[in-house]
Design an enzyme around this catalytic site. Structure first.
Site, PDB file in Angstrom:
ATOM      1  N   GLY A   1       0.878  -1.056   0.189  1.00  0.00           N
ATOM      2  CA  GLY A   1       0.374   0.002  -0.227  1.00  0.00           C
ATOM      3  C   GLY A   1       1.316   0.740  -0.571  1.00  0.00           C
TER       4      GLY A   1
ATOM      5  N   ARG B   1       1.664   4.873   4.400  1.00  0.00           N
ATOM      6  CA  ARG B   1       0.627   5.745   6.069  1.00  0.00           C
ATOM      7  C   ARG B   1      -0.450   5.221   5.340  1.00  0.00           C
ATOM      8  NH1 ARG B   1       3.381   6.505  10.256  1.00  0.00           N
ATOM      9  NH2 ARG B   1       1.748   7.713  11.124  1.00  0.00           N
ATOM     10  N   SER B   2      -1.063   3.906   4.629  1.00  0.00           N
ATOM     11  CA  SER B   2      -2.009   3.640   4.476  1.00  0.00           C
ATOM     12  C   SER B   2      -1.970   2.657   5.482  1.00  0.00           C
ATOM     13  CB  SER B   2      -1.414   3.171   3.038  1.00  0.00           C
ATOM     14  OG  SER B   2      -0.526   1.136   3.063  1.00  0.00           O
TER      15      SER B   2
ATOM     16  N   SER C   1       1.724  -1.578   7.838  1.00  0.00           N
ATOM     17  CA  SER C   1       2.581  -2.129   8.657  1.00  0.00           C
ATOM     18  C   SER C   1       1.340  -2.648   9.951  1.00  0.00           C
ATOM     19  CB  SER C   1       3.365  -0.963   9.411  1.00  0.00           C
ATOM     20  OG  SER C   1       4.099  -0.922   8.091  1.00  0.00           O
TER      21      SER C   1
ATOM     22  N   HIS D   1       6.029   2.505  16.185  1.00  0.00           N
ATOM     23  CA  HIS D   1       5.407   1.157  15.856  1.00  0.00           C
ATOM     24  C   HIS D   1       6.177   0.235  16.449  1.00  0.00           C
ATOM     25  CE1 HIS D   1       5.646   0.813  10.786  1.00  0.00           C
ATOM     26  NE2 HIS D   1       5.859   1.880  11.377  1.00  0.00           N
TER      27      HIS D   1
ATOM     28  N   ASP E   1       9.363  -5.480   7.909  1.00  0.00           N
ATOM     29  CA  ASP E   1       9.040  -3.932   7.825  1.00  0.00           C
ATOM     30  C   ASP E   1       9.901  -2.993   7.223  1.00  0.00           C
ATOM     31  OD1 ASP E   1       7.555  -2.085   7.469  1.00  0.00           O
ATOM     32  OD2 ASP E   1       6.631  -2.203   9.142  1.00  0.00           O
TER      33      ASP E   1
END
Length: 187
Positions: A10, A13-14, A17, A51, A85
């Protein structure tokens, strides 16, 4: 039982993660988060802290900015679920370590080795996160176009190899591949 490979993609910032982390927590076993980001400034430190805060203490975190395949290979000795990631940050990290005309070959070889190692195991799960870069405008400079092109080829390869591919946009995630689609020739 065969191991499972999931790809989460994506835009920036979609929500990809966060979705990948939730997906990982539905899978049994010991979880390792492989972070590929370089933490070079305060803003990136804050992103990393967010995160980390999202994940439970059950996660082991391993940081690597290069040598992705050898790093992950070692993790399979103790991990059942590995979340990487992200691939596009990894590509940015190794940018400049090889001549431009060799970079794509190097990255794809590293990714192919990582997947070959992974698929040699049973009962393991691999989740990779990557940015979809091809939905925007064509970059104005050759270096950025090359980066986007290599990321696109790596993403296509990963999507072909994955059993499941998820696409996130505006915090909504859709499964876009659950199994290989075979196109028949038209009559």
């Amino acid at each position: 039982m065969k191991s499972s490979f999931f790809l989460c993609t994506g835009g920036t910032r979609s929500g990809k993660s966060e979705f990948a982390e939730r997906l990982a927590m539905t899978l049994p076993g010991r979880h390792v988060y492989v972070a590929t980001a370089r933490v070079d400034d305060e803003e990136m430190q804050q992103r990393v802290a967010l995160h980390v805060k999202r994940r439970s203490a059950a996660w082991q975190t391993v940081e690597t900015t290069s040598w992705l395949a050898p790093t992950v290979r070692l993790l399979w000795q103790t991990a059942d679920v590995v979340l990487v990631d992200c691939i596009t940050l990894y590509l940015a990290n190794v940018w400049g370590t090889h001549p431009d005309d060799e970079l794509e070959t190097y990255i794809l070889a590293d990714i192919k080795q990582l997947l070959a190692d992974f698929f040699s195991y049973d009962y393991k799960s691999l989740i990779m996160v990557t940015n979809e870069l091809g939905s925007g405008i064509v970059p104005a400079d050759a270096m950025t176009r090359l980066y986007r092109d290599i990321a696109g080829k790596v993403n296509q390869y990963l999507a072909q190899q994955a059993q499941s591919v998820y696409f996130s946009v505006s915090g909504i995630t859709m499964e876009i591949k659950q199994q290989q689609v075979v196109l028949k020739e038209s009559l």
